[in-house]
Write a protein that holds these residues in place. Structure first.
Motif, short mmCIF file in Angstrom:
data_model
loop_
_atom_site.label_atom_id
_atom_site.label_comp_id
_atom_site.label_asym_id
_atom_site.label_seq_id
_atom_site.Cartn_x
_atom_site.Cartn_y
_atom_site.Cartn_z
N THR A 77 0.84 -1.19 0.00
CA THR A 77 0.00 0.00 0.00
C THR A 77 0.88 1.24 0.00
OG1 THR A 77 -1.71 -1.17 1.24
CG2 THR A 77 -1.83 1.24 1.24
N ARG A 78 0.42 2.27 -0.68
CA ARG A 78 1.13 3.54 -0.72
C ARG A 78 1.51 3.99 0.69
NH1 ARG A 78 -2.14 8.11 -3.73
NH2 ARG A 78 -3.52 7.57 -2.01
N GLY A 79 2.76 4.43 0.87
CA GLY A 79 3.26 4.89 2.16
C GLY A 79 3.97 3.82 2.96
N GLN A 80 3.77 2.55 2.59
CA GLN A 80 4.44 1.47 3.31
C GLN A 80 5.91 1.36 2.90
OE1 GLN A 80 1.88 -2.00 2.49
NE2 GLN A 80 1.40 -2.03 4.69
N GLN A 81 6.60 0.46 3.57
CA GLN A 81 8.00 0.19 3.28
C GLN A 81 8.13 -1.25 2.78
OE1 GLN A 81 9.90 -2.01 5.49
NE2 GLN A 81 11.85 -1.75 4.44
N VAL A 82 9.15 -1.49 1.94
CA VAL A 82 9.32 -2.84 1.40
C VAL A 82 10.81 -3.19 1.38
CG1 VAL A 82 9.53 -2.10 -1.02
CG2 VAL A 82 8.66 -4.37 -0.48
N THR A 83 11.09 -4.47 1.56
CA THR A 83 12.46 -4.99 1.46
C THR A 83 12.49 -6.13 0.47
OG1 THR A 83 13.01 -4.39 3.76
CG2 THR A 83 14.37 -6.08 2.70
N LEU A 84 13.37 -6.02 -0.52
CA LEU A 84 13.56 -7.06 -1.52
C LEU A 84 14.93 -7.67 -1.31
CD1 LEU A 84 12.27 -5.09 -4.66
CD2 LEU A 84 10.95 -6.30 -2.90
N ARG A 85 15.03 -8.97 -1.60
CA ARG A 85 16.27 -9.68 -1.31
C ARG A 85 16.86 -10.33 -2.56
NH1 ARG A 85 12.85 -9.92 2.94
NH2 ARG A 85 13.74 -9.34 4.97
N CYS A 86 18.20 -10.47 -2.53
CA CYS A 86 18.92 -11.01 -3.67
C CYS A 86 20.11 -11.82 -3.20
CB CYS A 86 19.40 -9.86 -4.57
SG CYS A 86 20.51 -10.36 -5.90
N SER A 87 20.24 -13.03 -3.75
CA SER A 87 21.44 -13.84 -3.55
C SER A 87 22.17 -13.92 -4.87
CB SER A 87 21.06 -15.24 -3.08
OG SER A 87 20.50 -15.21 -1.79
N PRO A 88 23.43 -13.49 -4.91
CA PRO A 88 24.15 -13.47 -6.19
C PRO A 88 24.54 -14.86 -6.65
CG PRO A 88 25.63 -12.86 -4.41
CD PRO A 88 24.25 -12.98 -3.81
N LYS A 89 24.94 -14.92 -7.90
CA LYS A 89 25.44 -16.17 -8.47
C LYS A 89 26.71 -16.57 -7.72
CE LYS A 89 26.96 -18.15 -12.87
NZ LYS A 89 27.15 -17.92 -14.33
N SER A 90 26.91 -17.88 -7.58
CA SER A 90 28.10 -18.38 -6.89
C SER A 90 29.36 -17.83 -7.54
CB SER A 90 28.11 -19.91 -6.96
OG SER A 90 29.26 -20.42 -6.36
N GLY A 91 30.27 -17.29 -6.69
CA GLY A 91 31.51 -16.72 -7.21
C GLY A 91 31.46 -15.24 -7.50
N HIS A 92 30.26 -14.68 -7.46
CA HIS A 92 30.10 -13.24 -7.70
C HIS A 92 30.10 -12.47 -6.39
CE1 HIS A 92 28.07 -13.64 -11.94
NE2 HIS A 92 29.29 -14.14 -11.89
N ASP A 93 30.69 -11.25 -6.43
CA ASP A 93 30.78 -10.47 -5.20
C ASP A 93 30.16 -9.08 -5.32
OD1 ASP A 93 34.36 -9.71 -5.68
OD2 ASP A 93 32.57 -9.22 -6.88
N THR A 94 29.68 -8.75 -6.49
CA THR A 94 29.12 -7.42 -6.74
C THR A 94 27.66 -7.55 -7.13
OG1 THR A 94 31.26 -6.62 -7.53
CG2 THR A 94 29.32 -5.33 -8.14
N VAL A 95 26.83 -6.72 -6.52
CA VAL A 95 25.39 -6.76 -6.79
C VAL A 95 24.93 -5.37 -7.21
CG1 VAL A 95 23.11 -7.05 -5.78
CG2 VAL A 95 24.93 -8.67 -5.21
N SER A 96 24.16 -5.33 -8.28
CA SER A 96 23.53 -4.09 -8.71
C SER A 96 22.03 -4.29 -8.75
CB SER A 96 24.02 -3.68 -10.10
OG SER A 96 25.37 -3.29 -10.08
N TRP A 97 21.31 -3.22 -8.50
CA TRP A 97 19.85 -3.24 -8.54
C TRP A 97 19.36 -2.32 -9.65
CZ3 TRP A 97 16.63 -6.28 -5.60
CH2 TRP A 97 17.20 -6.93 -4.50
N TYR A 98 18.33 -2.80 -10.35
CA TYR A 98 17.72 -2.04 -11.43
C TYR A 98 16.21 -2.02 -11.23
CZ TYR A 98 22.12 -2.23 -14.05
OH TYR A 98 23.43 -2.09 -14.45
N GLN A 99 15.60 -0.92 -11.67
CA GLN A 99 14.14 -0.80 -11.69
C GLN A 99 13.68 -0.81 -13.14
OE1 GLN A 99 12.07 3.07 -11.44
NE2 GLN A 99 11.16 2.36 -9.54
N GLN A 100 12.69 -1.63 -13.45
CA GLN A 100 12.21 -1.71 -14.82
C GLN A 100 10.70 -1.52 -14.87
OE1 GLN A 100 12.80 -5.48 -16.86
NE2 GLN A 100 12.85 -4.47 -18.85
N ALA A 101 10.28 -0.41 -15.47
CA ALA A 101 8.86 -0.18 -15.69
C ALA A 101 8.40 -1.06 -16.85
CB ALA A 101 8.60 1.29 -16.00
N LEU A 102 7.11 -1.33 -16.90
CA LEU A 102 6.56 -2.22 -17.90
C LEU A 102 6.88 -1.75 -19.32
CD1 LEU A 102 4.87 -4.82 -17.85
CD2 LEU A 102 2.84 -3.39 -18.18
N GLY A 103 7.49 -2.62 -20.13
CA GLY A 103 7.80 -2.29 -21.51
C GLY A 103 8.96 -1.35 -21.70
#
Lengths: 111, 113
Positions: B14-40
């Motif tokens: 709901t609008r105004g709330q907070q959210v946490t998203l989680r990511c486990s990288p591929k084995s052997g990788h040490d760098t993580v980037s996050w991207y936002q993708q709108a539809l299309g």
């Protein structure tokens, strides 16, 4: 900031037809990557081109990098329904590790 | 060999709330980037984490924050959610902070209502 422009934005063709997708930049690419993304999935790397004038082939897909390294194209021969998806070009920087994406070309291949 | 794993796959907030998203990288990788993708649209870079530090940041407000843990996994936090935050959030991993050879996860589809 480098901007990537892809054209066309949408493409709907019949199975067996050929098509070309273009990616142009406001500045020189250090390198260029092409991705394909299916609905509900993340982008999957198809190819990386780094040398001006470079041509790479991946089965029915041919990728070209412009001589001036400011444009690239993806040509698909005899398109199949399995080619349907969002095609993205992205410029990568070896200095920063950051990718800048174009807005994508949505391809629909009808059987 | 597991690729990049993201959770949850879908989320409605709901609008105004907070959210946490989680990511486990591929084995052997040490760098993580996050991207936002709108539809299309193409993905937009949010930030990159390497050695548990934010190394780069895109044009996103401070409501977007993140963290990287010693095992290289990462979290993306978004506070005070807006309707416009509805998008697919992609995590991508690689080895080394200057390597753009990323492997992407399948993403988390966030819907803000």
């Amino acid at each position: 900031t480098q901007l990537l422009e892809q054209s066309p934005q949408f493409l709907s063709i019949q199975e067996g037809e050929n098509l070309t997708v273009y990616c142009n930049s406001s500045s020189v690419f250090s390198s260029l990557q092409w991705y394909r993304q299916e609905p509900g999935e993340g982008p999957v790397l198809l190819v990386t081109v780094v040398t001006g004038g470079e041509v790479k082939k991946l089965k029915r897909l041919t990728f070209q990098f412009g001589d001036a390294r400011k444009d690239s194209s993806l040509h698909i021969t005899a398109a199949q329904p399995g080619d349907t998806g969002l095609y993205l070009c992205a410029s990568g920087s070896s200095n920063t590790g950051k990718l800048i994406f174009g807005q994508g070309t949505t391809l629909q291949v009808k059987p | 060999d597991a690729g990049v794993t993201q959770s949850p796959t879908h989320l409605i907030k709901t609008r105004g709330q907070q959210v946490t998203l989680r990511c486990s990288p591929k084995s052997g990788h040490d760098t993580v980037s996050w991207y936002q993708q709108a539809l299309g649209q193409g993905p937009q870079f949010i930030f990159q984490y390497y050695e548990e530090e934010e190394r780069q940041r895109g044009n996103f407000p401070d409501r977007f924050s993140g963290h990287q843990f010693p095992n290289y996994s990462s979290e993306l936090n978004v506070n005070a959610l807006l309707l416009g935050d509805s998008a697919l959030y992609l995590c991508a991993s690689t080895r080394g902070s200057r390597n753009y050879g990323y492997t992407f996860g399948s993403g988390t589809r966030l819907t803000v209502v």
